[in-house]
Scaffold this motif. Structure first.
Motif, short mmCIF file in Angstrom:
data_model
loop_
_atom_site.label_atom_id
_atom_site.label_comp_id
_atom_site.label_asym_id
_atom_site.label_seq_id
_atom_site.Cartn_x
_atom_site.Cartn_y
_atom_site.Cartn_z
N LEU A 65 0.72 -1.19 -0.01
CA LEU A 65 -0.12 -0.07 0.20
C LEU A 65 0.80 1.33 -0.04
O LEU A 65 0.52 2.16 -0.80
CB LEU A 65 -1.05 0.07 1.40
CG LEU A 65 -1.97 -1.14 1.25
CD1 LEU A 65 -2.80 -0.94 2.51
CD2 LEU A 65 -2.98 -0.72 0.00
N LEU A 66 1.92 1.40 0.82
CA LEU A 66 2.81 2.35 0.83
C LEU A 66 3.63 2.84 -0.24
O LEU A 66 3.80 3.71 -0.85
CB LEU A 66 3.63 2.48 2.00
CG LEU A 66 3.02 2.62 3.35
CD1 LEU A 66 3.95 2.29 4.32
CD2 LEU A 66 2.61 4.18 3.52
N GLU A 67 4.16 1.53 -0.83
CA GLU A 67 5.26 1.42 -1.84
C GLU A 67 4.30 1.92 -3.15
O GLU A 67 5.10 2.52 -4.26
CB GLU A 67 6.01 0.40 -2.11
CG GLU A 67 6.93 0.24 -0.84
CD GLU A 67 7.75 -1.10 -0.75
OE1 GLU A 67 7.80 -1.85 -1.87
OE2 GLU A 67 7.95 -1.50 0.33
N ASN A 68 3.45 0.74 -3.65
CA ASN A 68 2.63 0.88 -4.85
C ASN A 68 1.38 1.59 -4.96
O ASN A 68 0.99 1.73 -6.15
CB ASN A 68 2.49 -0.71 -5.15
CG ASN A 68 3.69 -1.49 -5.16
OD1 ASN A 68 4.63 -0.95 -5.30
ND2 ASN A 68 3.64 -2.64 -4.98
N TRP A 69 0.94 2.21 -3.81
CA TRP A 69 -0.32 3.11 -3.94
C TRP A 69 -0.18 4.43 -3.45
O TRP A 69 -0.07 5.35 -4.08
CB TRP A 69 -1.42 2.45 -3.61
CG TRP A 69 -2.08 1.34 -4.23
CD1 TRP A 69 -1.72 -0.11 -4.32
CD2 TRP A 69 -2.49 1.46 -5.63
NE1 TRP A 69 -2.26 -0.79 -5.08
CE2 TRP A 69 -2.68 -0.01 -6.21
CE3 TRP A 69 -3.05 2.44 -6.11
CZ2 TRP A 69 -3.41 -0.10 -7.25
CZ3 TRP A 69 -3.67 2.26 -7.52
CH2 TRP A 69 -3.59 0.75 -7.92
N ALA A 70 -0.01 4.39 -2.04
CA ALA A 70 0.05 5.78 -1.43
C ALA A 70 1.19 6.76 -2.23
O ALA A 70 0.92 7.84 -2.50
CB ALA A 70 0.35 5.52 -0.18
N GLU A 71 2.45 6.28 -2.24
CA GLU A 71 3.40 7.20 -2.76
C GLU A 71 3.14 7.58 -4.10
O GLU A 71 3.34 8.58 -4.63
CB GLU A 71 4.75 6.51 -2.44
CG GLU A 71 5.13 6.38 -0.94
CD GLU A 71 6.48 6.71 -0.60
OE1 GLU A 71 7.06 7.64 -1.27
OE2 GLU A 71 6.98 6.26 0.32
N PRO A 72 2.83 6.73 -5.00
CA PRO A 72 2.91 7.03 -6.51
C PRO A 72 1.69 7.65 -6.84
O PRO A 72 1.86 8.84 -7.36
CB PRO A 72 2.80 5.48 -7.13
CG PRO A 72 3.28 4.59 -6.19
CD PRO A 72 2.93 5.13 -4.81
N ASN A 104 -3.54 2.38 -12.40
CA ASN A 104 -2.58 1.50 -12.42
C ASN A 104 -1.17 2.10 -12.04
O ASN A 104 -0.65 3.15 -12.88
CB ASN A 104 -2.31 0.90 -14.31
CG ASN A 104 -0.86 0.16 -13.82
OD1 ASN A 104 -0.25 -0.33 -13.01
ND2 ASN A 104 -0.26 -0.18 -15.14
N SER A 105 -0.75 1.97 -11.06
CA SER A 105 0.42 2.78 -10.15
C SER A 105 1.81 2.16 -10.66
O SER A 105 2.81 2.75 -10.43
CB SER A 105 0.39 2.79 -8.62
OG SER A 105 0.30 1.32 -8.11
N LEU A 106 1.60 1.17 -11.35
CA LEU A 106 3.01 0.61 -11.65
C LEU A 106 3.73 1.26 -13.06
O LEU A 106 2.71 1.51 -13.80
CB LEU A 106 2.89 -1.11 -11.94
CG LEU A 106 2.22 -1.56 -10.49
CD1 LEU A 106 2.30 -3.22 -10.77
CD2 LEU A 106 3.39 -1.34 -9.46
#
Length: 584
Positions: free
Chosen positions: A311-318, A405-407
């Motif tokens: 959640l932090l790396e792939n959603w909240a920050e991006p 898509n946060s990737l």
């Protein structure tokens, strides 16, 4: 280059925030330790340095209840009489993500710098093994060394390594000077305080014994001695021991000095050493217990940690970065608050699940807070992005929604949407919508009634989870979908076998006892008897599994030859799920 003979004794403590006692009980001990340390530093200028185990979280833990001591801590850290960092906490490296390790060091450096100094030595003694990429991560913070205890295997003998060697990262991309603490991270801990004729003879003998051992495997004439171990307080008489040693020529030519690990590394690098090299991870247990059973202890901890990291790396920050690019404020401190709660669950005795129950109950709260922060940042960031998107006109009464898509690559995956529609129903007949994408293509979907209603819903309504395959969502982008009120017949599949799952890659067949076979269509290989459950006696602890002394008398419970209740729990164009129930 020099060849001076010197032993650096590091006054330190190995500080587990929580372990066989909960955090607050250990913090009470920490306050006593730091109070005594500050008094010693104030009264004895000869006590030149104390090292806080490579961590900075101890500063926060202490100052939260003793804020009046902050000026003194800043003074002694700036003067290098107290050494902190480079880590925030000492993590387990295999159970946390690479990004979490980087954030750990970032936070450790930020806190250390704010107090005046960061110790630039990669001190990480007690985690249960070390990843092969650690040299790369440390070098990214301009740390050119690592000091560790656990993980060494037969390579030490097979390669003829010394206590000092060069550790290469995979592919020899970079390297660090590695120090194997073969004789422990408390090699001269708990020195005897007994004096005879004004001389600490017992303490001097202890130091001499360790020195002899080290010289047998050292490539250098500079040695490091750890005066401290788990939760040890300061040994205030250490400067006197050092004076005794240096005024006793019969003890040899080595000078004894009190300093930290950074000083030791600098002295070591000043020597012209030809060191052997090692490449790879450290997962051995020849010299110290590795305790690898912890990797599966209390699996809920590992699962919650993976969820929070994602959640932090792939959603909240991006998403926060995307909304910042559109003019919103970047929630830097809010994100770090989430990371802090998560990182406080990453010390090896915490994330490994090997502490008392009370410790791990406290961890649930930290995981929950980290997740709540990540969810709220993601939600607010997505709202900000959504409000800036100029949507094409929609058909009357259509409900648009976005799939993000946060990737950084195009993605096809299952998307879920929870919806609430008016009216109570025991079936799906009151959900009458057609799903279309941005090109007006009809997208097949499946429904699942949500019996546990979400917190926010309208009265007298039915809630569903809508699942569908979202195809080719662009990298760091989104796709617009619309629900259009329309009477539709939800797709049904004919000839569904309640014990089989199949797609273009795999065929999974569930057998009567609940075990299943997996056929890899590409490899044309079938794996049988997957999913056997076994419960048996365990005389071990949360670190290691140990079978009962008399295995013949042990009662083993398995699902083999037990008839299971097998049913298709969910089936549709997006996914299928089989539910297997046992009465063992």
């Amino acid at each position: 280059m020099t060849s001076e003979k010197e032993m650096i004794v590091v006054s330190e403590t190995h500080w587990d925030r929580e372990w066989y006692l909960p955090f607050q009980e250990y913090r009470a001990k920490l306050v006593i330790l730091v109070d005594k340390l500050l008094k010693i530093l104030e009264e004895n200028p000869k006590f030149t340095n104390f090292t806080f185990d490579g961590q900075t979280v101890v500063l926060e833990d202490y100052l939260e209840v003793k804020p009046e001591s902050e000026p003194l801590l800043r003074k002694y850290i700036t003067e290098k009489r107290i050494s902190v960092g480079p880590w925030y906490v000492l993590p387990d490296e295999f159970l946390v993500s690479g990004e979490a390790l980087v954030r750990n060091l970032m936070l450790g450096h930020e806190i250390g710098r704010s107090f005046g100094r960061v110790m630039r030595a990669g001190y990480i003694p007690d985690p249960f093994g070390h990843i092969a990429q650690l040299p790369q991560i440390l070098k990214g913070f301009n740390i050119n060394s690592v000091l560790f205890m656990r993980g060494m295997d037969d390579s030490f003998e097979n390669l003829g390594l010394n206590l000092e060697f060069i550790w290469d990262s995979p592919g020899k991309v970079t390297s660090v000077l590695a120090i194997f603490l073969k004789y422990g991270y408390g090699s001269v801990a708990k020195l005897s305080s007994h004096k005879a004729g004004g001389i600490y003879k017992a303490a001097l003998r202890s130091i001499k014994r360790v020195q002899r051992k080290m010289l047998n495997r050292s490539a250098s004439t500079v040695l490091v001695l750890n005066n401290g171990s788990d939760h040890d307080e300061v040994q205030a008489f250490l400067p006197e021991v050092i004076e005794n040693w240096n005024s006793s020529p019969e003890l040899g030519e080595f000078k004894l000095v009190q300093n930290d690990f950074e000083y030791y590394i600098e002295k070591l690098r000043s020597q012209d050493l030809q060191l052997k090299r090692y490449e790879g991870e450290f997962r051995g247990a020849r010299y110290h217990y590795l305790l690898s059973g912890v990797f599966s202890a209390r699996m809920w901890i590992k699962q919650l940690n993976a969820e929070c990291q994602m959640l932090l790396e792939n959603w909240a920050e991006p998403t926060a970065a995307f909304s910042w690019l559109l003019g919103e404020n970047y929630p830097r401190d809010y994100l770090w608050a989430g990371w802090k709660w998560l990182l406080r669950n990453h010390p090896h005795d915490s994330i490994c699940g090997c502490s008392i129950d009370e410790v791990h109950r406290d961890m649930r709260t930290r995981f929950s807070w980290a997740k709540q922060i990540a969810d709220e940042i993601t939600k607010e960031s997505m709202y900000a992005i959504y409000n800036r998107i100029q949507l094409k006109p929609s058909p009357k009464r259509a409900i648009p929604f976005l799939v993000f898509n946060s990737l950084p690559w195009d993605r096809t995956d299952i998307a879920h949407l929870e919806v609430s529609v008016p009216g109570k129903s025991h079936d799906d007949l009151n959900f009458q919508f057609e799903l279309i994408d941005s090109s007006n293509n009809v997208v097949p979907y499946q429904l699942k009634r949500i019996l546990d209603l979400p917190r926010l819903t309208t009265s007298n309504s039915s809630c569903y989870r809508l699942s569908f395959l979202a195809k080719n969502i662009p990298a760091c982008g989104f796709e617009v979908f619309r629900l259009i009120p329309k009477q539709v017949d939800l797709p049904t599949e004919q000839n569904i076998k309640s014990n089989q799952l199949e797609n273009e890659f795999y065929l999974i067949t569930v057998h009567e006892d609940g075990t299943f076979s997996i056929t890899d269509k590409e490899l044309q290989k079938t794996y049988q008897k997957v999913g056997i459950i076994e419960d048996c006696g365990d005389w071990g602890d949360e670190y290691d599994f140990s079978p009962p002394v008399n295995p013949d008398a042990d009662l083993k419970i398995t699902n083999e030859n037990v008839k299971a209740e097998i049913a298709m729990y969910e089936s549709g164009p997006a996914k299928k799920t089989i539910r297997i129930k046992y009465n063992l």
